[in-house]
Design a protein around this motif. Sequence first.
Motif, mmCIF file in Angstrom:
data_model
loop_
_atom_site.group_PDB
_atom_site.id
_atom_site.type_symbol
_atom_site.label_atom_id
_atom_site.label_comp_id
_atom_site.label_asym_id
_atom_site.label_seq_id
_atom_site.Cartn_x
_atom_site.Cartn_y
_atom_site.Cartn_z
ATOM 1 N N TRP A 177 34.333 -22.169 16.405
ATOM 2 C CA TRP A 177 33.633 -22.843 15.309
ATOM 3 C C TRP A 177 32.757 -21.816 14.608
ATOM 4 N N SER A 178 32.996 -21.587 13.330
ATOM 5 C CA SER A 178 32.228 -20.593 12.586
ATOM 6 C C SER A 178 32.200 -20.960 11.120
ATOM 7 N N ASN A 179 31.006 -21.079 10.576
ATOM 8 C CA ASN A 179 30.837 -21.280 9.132
ATOM 9 C C ASN A 179 31.668 -22.445 8.592
ATOM 10 N N GLY A 180 31.683 -23.530 9.339
ATOM 11 C CA GLY A 180 32.358 -24.720 8.843
ATOM 12 C C GLY A 180 33.856 -24.743 9.041
ATOM 13 N N THR A 181 34.405 -23.776 9.776
ATOM 14 C CA THR A 181 35.841 -23.763 10.035
ATOM 15 C C THR A 181 36.091 -23.740 11.533
ATOM 16 N N LEU A 182 37.227 -24.302 11.933
ATOM 17 C CA LEU A 182 37.697 -24.241 13.310
ATOM 18 C C LEU A 182 38.958 -23.403 13.331
ATOM 19 N N THR A 183 38.946 -22.365 14.138
ATOM 20 C CA THR A 183 40.101 -21.466 14.186
ATOM 21 C C THR A 183 40.610 -21.362 15.609
ATOM 22 N N GLN A 184 41.913 -21.050 15.682
ATOM 23 C CA GLN A 184 42.557 -20.794 16.972
ATOM 24 C C GLN A 184 43.614 -19.727 16.754
ATOM 25 N N GLY A 185 43.485 -18.616 17.469
ATOM 26 C CA GLY A 185 44.453 -17.535 17.332
ATOM 27 C C GLY A 185 44.548 -16.998 15.919
ATOM 28 N N GLY A 186 43.425 -17.023 15.175
ATOM 29 C CA GLY A 186 43.425 -16.520 13.807
ATOM 30 C C GLY A 186 43.902 -17.515 12.770
ATOM 31 N N LYS A 187 44.285 -18.744 13.175
ATOM 32 C CA LYS A 187 44.713 -19.790 12.245
ATOM 33 C C LYS A 187 43.621 -20.849 12.133
ATOM 34 N N CYS A 188 43.587 -21.530 11.001
ATOM 35 C CA CYS A 188 42.540 -22.519 10.727
ATOM 36 C C CYS A 188 43.032 -23.951 10.875
ATOM 37 N N LEU A 189 42.113 -24.830 11.278
ATOM 38 C CA LEU A 189 42.372 -26.266 11.252
ATOM 39 C C LEU A 189 42.449 -26.690 9.793
ATOM 40 N N ASP A 190 43.603 -27.216 9.365
ATOM 41 C CA ASP A 190 43.950 -27.356 7.952
ATOM 42 C C ASP A 190 44.464 -28.760 7.686
ATOM 43 N N VAL A 191 44.051 -29.338 6.553
ATOM 44 C CA VAL A 191 44.611 -30.619 6.111
ATOM 45 C C VAL A 191 45.859 -30.317 5.279
ATOM 46 N N THR A 192 47.003 -30.794 5.727
ATOM 47 C CA THR A 192 48.287 -30.445 5.133
ATOM 48 C C THR A 192 48.304 -30.663 3.632
ATOM 49 N N GLY A 193 48.769 -29.619 2.909
ATOM 50 C CA GLY A 193 48.975 -29.744 1.468
ATOM 51 C C GLY A 193 47.737 -30.089 0.676
ATOM 52 N N GLN A 194 46.543 -29.808 1.232
ATOM 53 C CA GLN A 194 45.279 -30.164 0.586
ATOM 54 C C GLN A 194 45.209 -31.667 0.321
ATOM 55 N N GLY A 195 45.847 -32.439 1.202
ATOM 56 C CA GLY A 195 45.871 -33.884 1.028
ATOM 57 C C GLY A 195 44.501 -34.516 1.185
ATOM 58 N N THR A 196 44.319 -35.653 0.533
ATOM 59 C CA THR A 196 43.032 -36.353 0.592
ATOM 60 C C THR A 196 43.191 -37.828 0.955
ATOM 61 N N VAL A 197 44.399 -38.273 1.251
ATOM 62 C CA VAL A 197 44.624 -39.698 1.519
ATOM 63 C C VAL A 197 44.624 -39.955 3.015
ATOM 64 N N ASP A 198 44.308 -41.186 3.390
ATOM 65 C CA ASP A 198 44.325 -41.584 4.797
ATOM 66 C C ASP A 198 45.686 -41.265 5.418
ATOM 67 N N GLY A 199 45.638 -40.696 6.618
ATOM 68 C CA GLY A 199 46.862 -40.427 7.347
ATOM 69 C C GLY A 199 47.448 -39.049 7.127
ATOM 70 N N THR A 200 46.830 -38.243 6.259
ATOM 71 C CA THR A 200 47.342 -36.886 6.056
ATOM 72 C C THR A 200 47.192 -36.082 7.343
ATOM 73 N N ALA A 201 48.264 -35.406 7.749
ATOM 74 C CA ALA A 201 48.289 -34.692 9.021
ATOM 75 C C ALA A 201 47.381 -33.471 8.994
ATOM 76 N N VAL A 202 46.896 -33.114 10.171
ATOM 77 C CA VAL A 202 46.068 -31.926 10.372
ATOM 78 C C VAL A 202 46.876 -30.929 11.196
ATOM 79 N N ILE A 203 46.909 -29.678 10.734
ATOM 80 C CA ILE A 203 47.761 -28.658 11.336
ATOM 81 C C ILE A 203 46.996 -27.341 11.466
ATOM 82 N N LEU A 204 47.629 -26.358 12.087
ATOM 83 C CA LEU A 204 47.170 -24.981 12.016
ATOM 84 C C LEU A 204 47.805 -24.316 10.809
ATOM 85 N N TRP A 205 47.025 -23.471 10.116
ATOM 86 C CA TRP A 205 47.582 -22.751 8.965
ATOM 87 C C TRP A 205 46.806 -21.455 8.763
#
Length: 802
Positions: free
Chosen positions: A718-746
Amino acid sequence: MTRAPVRLRRTLAAFLGLSLGVLSGGLAAPTVSQAAPSSAPTPSTSITVNGTKPGLTFDGVGAISGGGGNSRLLVDYPEPQRSELLDYLYKPGYGASLQLLKLEIGGDTNSTDGAEPSHMHTAGTVDCNQGYEWWMAEQAKARNPRIKLAALSWGAPGWLGGGNFWSQDTIDYLMSWMDCADGHGLTIDYLGGWNERGYDKTWYRNLKAALVSHGYGATKVVAADSDWGVADAMAQDQAFKDAVDIVGVHYPCGYLDAYATCPSTPTAQRLGKPLWASENGSQDADTGAPAVARSINRGYLDGKMTAYFNWPVIAALYPNLFFSTDGMSVANQPWSGNYHIGKTTWVTAHTTQFTRPGWRYIDSAGGYLGGTRTNGSYVTLKSTNNTDYSTVIETMDATSAQTVSFSVTGGLSTGQVHVWDTDVKSDDSSRWFVHQQDVTPSGGKYTLTLQPGHLYTVTTTTGQGKGTAVSPARKALGLPYSDDFETRATTTSPKYFSDMNGAFQSVSCGGGRTGTCLRQMAPMSPIRWTEEPYNAPYTIMGDGTWSNYTVSADTMFEQAGTVELLGRVNQQGRNNNGLNAYHLRVSDTGAWSIDKSDTKWNFTTLASGTTGALGTGSWHTVAFTLEGSALTAVVDGVTVGSATDLGYTNGQAGLGVTGYVTEQFDDFALTPGTPTSHEGRVASGLAGKCAAADASGASGTPVRLWDCDGSVAQTWTWSNGTLTQGGKCLDVTGQGTVDGTAVILWDCTGGANQQWAPQPDGSLKGVQSGRCLDVPGGSTTNGTELVIWDCNGGANQRWTLP
């Protein structure tokens, strides 16, 4: 990603998407003189390429620099990366090889994702060195002297015509801009009116007359950069028709969709004028490639449009801006030099590297494969030498392989043709723009097999190529950072500063201070293109991952007004219709406030007060500290107030004024606060469960709920508002904003879809979406994929951070 080598030539042929004929010293396509095996597919389309039956003249494929600051960061890139990016855009036989470039005529006003500076902030004062568009055009011309330049206004300074764009003032203003272009050694081949704001027939007639009287009679007038209604008006008004050389229409294939149909109108076609898709695109550099592939072909097939402009030319803008990945490529880290050459570059190259403006379409060698749109489309153009030709074929929507049989006649070359291929469905860049094989026709005839989801060019020309420059890795812009504005930047804008409204320019300091300072130059509200409810100048800079820091600057009020320091700037609303940020505002009267804005320009005052009057004409130091939830205001070394808020955890810094006043800034500085980096598990409010990613750690890996076990897959930083793992970030797929949008590493981009704000109830709110990290339905089943959902405070939305 490691890929197995291709060991057999037949495997290679399948990989590249065409059938094999004779295997002799390399790949060769079958000709019709050879007996095809019984299993070969039946040819679905016959194409006769007849050089004696030309269609309309091809005007080129290009892109737009402007319409909102989209090229801004490119000029600040270090070498050699800056030259590499420019080569990928303009150098013939290297990348996109653009044939046309449209420049925004700056107007000191937001025109989508930023503001371009005007060359005349005030009447009677001309400065031909404002902005970066001159630089961009000069770089394009240096790489491709044949490139043609167009120009268009999105907005304009407010003094023109008393706020009326359709005025003689504006025509005079445009003539002074043309003079500036001439002074830069640039010829403007095409000039438009007001982007997507209709037309005034008398104004266009006067524009044409002014061009002639000022010695720019060779410049062609484009109208109206809006819809096909202008063609109806031209058909009914001969004087208007005579004034307009080219009918330019925006998004004739639709907007942000597949671009499957691209019609014009019968009235437009009867005018006898060139018809252009003078703005199209607005799609991601990679995922938008299929739409671009369709529209370049189908614009001519459906609507007889002979030029295509992609908006924008490059995504050289910050990731927190709305259209941050649209263009030929993405270049949003000038401090690291990192960039990504988009698939759209190579889709465009399939036309631009094999044709030139002035070539002619061959109508009999264009159409839809098998007579059906879903099979794909093809167009053929012949060279001015009446020998060479190129056929561009797209199979974006095809579902199976199909064959095309060519028959070449009418004086065109019946010699060897070269086949280039892009697997548009693939995310592997090694499969984009591949010189696949060379084919020797027999009696002018040959047959190819096409795979679905591919783009092909079949050509007799040579000289094509694929650039090999490779981007360096991404890295954060470190703190501390400072700019005293004394070091000359490439343009009049300071390094890394991107104006969102107004125009911030380096000038000689006022108030008795020597050296160079930053001044907001626009003295009144411009003629606007966007319609944001909060219309005020501000400029932003830096890394979206910054969290705890102090931003400070010396300020000098030239006139009564309010200056502001911005902190934790992250997501901006579309067309500047809001901004997630904190603002420290200080007035010449001594009034101050700490305010919070959102992506709809709703402002909340968190704290306010009054200190001693600062007055005008003298310098004062203002500082804004953001440390965790504590926000502190300091004026001339004295803490005047503070506030507490948890809404935004990280973001850029910036400077602004709250109205169109001409205030000055100097000695801008960013000082780091307490580091916020911690490593460990992200535990769910659902007992014994943690957030986990697949051990591969590849981009696109889903993030799931799993029994907490302390494994590497459950170890996050956890650093500066981001969660990273192995150099990848916790990311909301496709910059989606609707309920149910998947969360991935990117891959970490600094975008607001990778920024998370901890809430007092333990939930983790996505900065871009305003929705919370969520376990759907409160499931406790291992493997449940995490999503974003309306924040509700439930246990399935509570998380314990490292």
